[in-house]
Scaffold this motif. Structure first.
Motif, PDB file in Angstrom:
ATOM      1  N   TYR A 159      38.379  49.697  50.915  1.00 23.44           N
ATOM      2  CA  TYR A 159      38.325  48.936  49.663  1.00 23.44           C
ATOM      3  C   TYR A 159      38.811  47.506  49.882  1.00 23.44           C
ATOM      4  O   TYR A 159      38.193  46.544  49.397  1.00 23.44           O
ATOM      5  CB  TYR A 159      39.178  49.613  48.587  1.00 23.44           C
ATOM      6  CG  TYR A 159      39.329  48.750  47.355  1.00 23.44           C
ATOM      7  CD1 TYR A 159      38.291  48.647  46.425  1.00 23.44           C
ATOM      8  CD2 TYR A 159      40.476  48.001  47.153  1.00 23.44           C
ATOM      9  CE1 TYR A 159      38.408  47.818  45.318  1.00 23.44           C
ATOM     10  CE2 TYR A 159      40.600  47.171  46.049  1.00 23.44           C
ATOM     11  CZ  TYR A 159      39.558  47.094  45.136  1.00 23.44           C
ATOM     12  OH  TYR A 159      39.673  46.262  44.050  1.00 23.44           O
ATOM     13  N   LYS A 160      39.924  47.346  50.589  1.00 19.98           N
ATOM     14  CA  LYS A 160      40.458  46.008  50.831  1.00 19.98           C
ATOM     15  C   LYS A 160      39.481  45.169  51.657  1.00 19.98           C
ATOM     16  O   LYS A 160      39.324  43.967  51.410  1.00 19.98           O
ATOM     17  CB  LYS A 160      41.811  46.112  51.546  1.00 19.98           C
ATOM     18  CG  LYS A 160      42.906  46.720  50.672  1.00 19.98           C
ATOM     19  CD  LYS A 160      44.217  46.879  51.419  1.00 19.98           C
ATOM     20  CE  LYS A 160      44.869  45.542  51.690  1.00 19.98           C
ATOM     21  NZ  LYS A 160      46.227  45.729  52.272  1.00 19.98           N
ATOM     22  N   ASP A 192      36.623  44.304  49.220  1.00 19.28           N
ATOM     23  CA  ASP A 192      37.085  43.385  48.185  1.00 19.28           C
ATOM     24  C   ASP A 192      37.293  41.978  48.742  1.00 19.28           C
ATOM     25  O   ASP A 192      36.938  40.982  48.101  1.00 19.28           O
ATOM     26  CB  ASP A 192      38.393  43.912  47.591  1.00 19.28           C
ATOM     27  CG  ASP A 192      38.864  43.089  46.400  1.00 19.28           C
ATOM     28  OD1 ASP A 192      38.138  43.044  45.395  1.00 19.28           O
ATOM     29  OD2 ASP A 192      39.944  42.489  46.483  1.00 19.28           O
ATOM     30  N   SER A 193      37.847  41.876  49.945  1.00 16.37           N
ATOM     31  CA  SER A 193      38.072  40.555  50.536  1.00 16.37           C
ATOM     32  C   SER A 193      36.748  39.855  50.828  1.00 16.37           C
ATOM     33  O   SER A 193      36.636  38.638  50.663  1.00 16.37           O
ATOM     34  CB  SER A 193      38.899  40.683  51.819  1.00 16.37           C
ATOM     35  OG  SER A 193      38.183  41.417  52.806  1.00 16.37           O
ATOM     36  N   ARG A 251      33.494  40.947  39.380  1.00 17.78           N
ATOM     37  CA  ARG A 251      33.046  42.337  39.479  1.00 17.78           C
ATOM     38  C   ARG A 251      31.918  42.698  38.504  1.00 17.78           C
ATOM     39  O   ARG A 251      31.562  43.856  38.387  1.00 17.78           O
ATOM     40  CB  ARG A 251      34.246  43.281  39.247  1.00 17.78           C
ATOM     41  CG  ARG A 251      35.241  43.268  40.405  1.00 17.78           C
ATOM     42  CD  ARG A 251      36.455  44.117  40.092  1.00 17.78           C
ATOM     43  NE  ARG A 251      37.330  44.298  41.233  1.00 17.78           N
ATOM     44  CZ  ARG A 251      38.204  43.401  41.671  1.00 17.78           C
ATOM     45  NH1 ARG A 251      38.322  42.248  41.028  1.00 17.78           N
ATOM     46  NH2 ARG A 251      38.964  43.643  42.722  1.00 17.78           N
ATOM     47  N   GLU A 301      39.275  42.638  33.716  1.00 15.13           N
ATOM     48  CA  GLU A 301      38.326  42.315  34.771  1.00 15.13           C
ATOM     49  C   GLU A 301      36.904  42.235  34.231  1.00 15.13           C
ATOM     50  O   GLU A 301      36.034  41.602  34.834  1.00 15.13           O
ATOM     51  CB  GLU A 301      38.399  43.355  35.885  1.00 15.13           C
ATOM     52  CG  GLU A 301      39.699  43.304  36.677  1.00 15.13           C
ATOM     53  CD  GLU A 301      39.705  44.261  37.833  1.00 15.13           C
ATOM     54  OE1 GLU A 301      38.702  44.993  37.994  1.00 15.13           O
ATOM     55  OE2 GLU A 301      40.691  44.293  38.584  1.00 15.13           O
TER      56      GLU A 301
END
Length: 315
Positions: A59-60, A63-64, A73, A231
């Motif tokens: 995920y990181k 996401d990055s 998003r 978000e």
């Protein structure tokens, strides 16, 4: 609400893209053991499947990448979505699945005219029924009949009964259901529900404490939902948490020390600060209109169906 486009892609071997942030060692895989170094272990340089860190690290990583391209998003523009997919395909080995149809085994159904999305587990339920040869069983109207209680007296007693029950895949069937509902957290309030030992099935020592604990857990979820909405560019100023226990609601607002509640873990008292700041309001709900009852007790069919309607679940 915004009629956003909803499309889906599958990243091949997604977890292998994750970057580890700590040293992790593993035993040498079978058939890949280094001669004369059988006692050595491997230092992982990349994330692997079955590591507890893998989902988070993937995920990181994803996401990055998205943030580095200044993406948010959400999107309504199909042209932008095609552009995103092209950029993702350059970075990851991806398969375009088109309109989102499934997520973790649940079907995604959309009625754009009514502005509604539905999640259905019909397909998975049918697979489970086939797995346990229950395709032709007679359906029941509620999970448990009203006033139904389990006790040790109902368990197998004789050797023949024990042997028979050892072949009944009860725990396996429960496991199938639990693994599919991993994202669901239940706060089960059943004070003195254990008929054999006359004690609560929760850690609570009173119904008030059990309800107070449930309010705290609900407030934590409300905070998470508010962040999710932010978000999506929707600002939820106040969240309302409903409870049918007036004494538990009073406890959330009363800062005074009480002899009967001094044992309650301090982590549950954070709800008082949240309420004091006005971000969440705890309000009374009539027991007759409380949908949580279907998760905590056996109900007659009319009440059970009413609870389903309250939360928008259709059988």
């Amino acid at each position: 609400m915004h009629d956003l486009e909803l499309e889906q892609l599958d990243v091949k071997t997604a977890f292998l893209y994750g970057k580890l942030e700590e040293d992790i060692y593993m035993q040498q895989p079978e058939s890949f053991t280094v001669s004369k170094k059988e006692n050595y272990v491997c230092l992982l340089k990349k994330s692997l499947y079955r590591l507890k860190q893998s989902p988070r690290q993937w995920y990181k990583r994803f996401d990055s990448f998205m943030a580095s391209h200044d993406f948010k998003r959400t999107a309504k523009d199909k042209g932008e979505i095609r552009k995103v997919k092209a950029q993702l395909s350059e970075e990851f080995d991806m398969k375009d699945l088109g309109l989102a149809k499934k997520i973790v085994g649940m079907e995604i159904l959309r009625d754009r005219k009514a502005s509604k999305l539905y999640l259905s587990q019909k397909g998975y339920i049918e697979k489970v029924l086939c797995r346990f040869n229950m395709q032709s069983v007679k359906p029941v109207s509620t999970p448990l009949t009203a006033y139904f209680r389990l006790s040790l007296a109902l368990s197998p007693q004789s050797d023949d009964e024990i042997k028979y029950m050892s072949h009944v895949p009860y725990s396996s069937a429960v496991g199938f259901l639990i693994t599919r509902d991993g994202a669901i957290r239940r706060v089960y309030v059943d004070f003195v529900g254990d008929l054999d030992r006359r004690r609560s099935l929760t850690v609570a020592l009173s119904t008030t404490e059990a309800e107070y604990t449930a309010i705290t857990e609900a407030c934590k979820e409300a905070i998470w939902l508010k962040r999710l909405f932010s978000e999506l560019n929707e600002d939820l100023q106040i969240s309302i948490v409903l409870c049918d226990s007036q004494s538990a609601i009073f406890l959330t607002k009363d800062q005074m020390f009480h002899e009967r509640t001094k044992h309650i873990d301090v982590r549950y008292h954070f709800v008082r600060d949240i309420i004091a700041h006005g971000g969440i309001v705890v309000s009374k709900i009539s027991t007759h209109e409380n949908p949580a009852d279907m998760m905590t007790k056996s109900l007659p069919i009319t009440k059970f169906e009413h609870c389903l309607d309250l939360v928008g679940v259709h059988c």
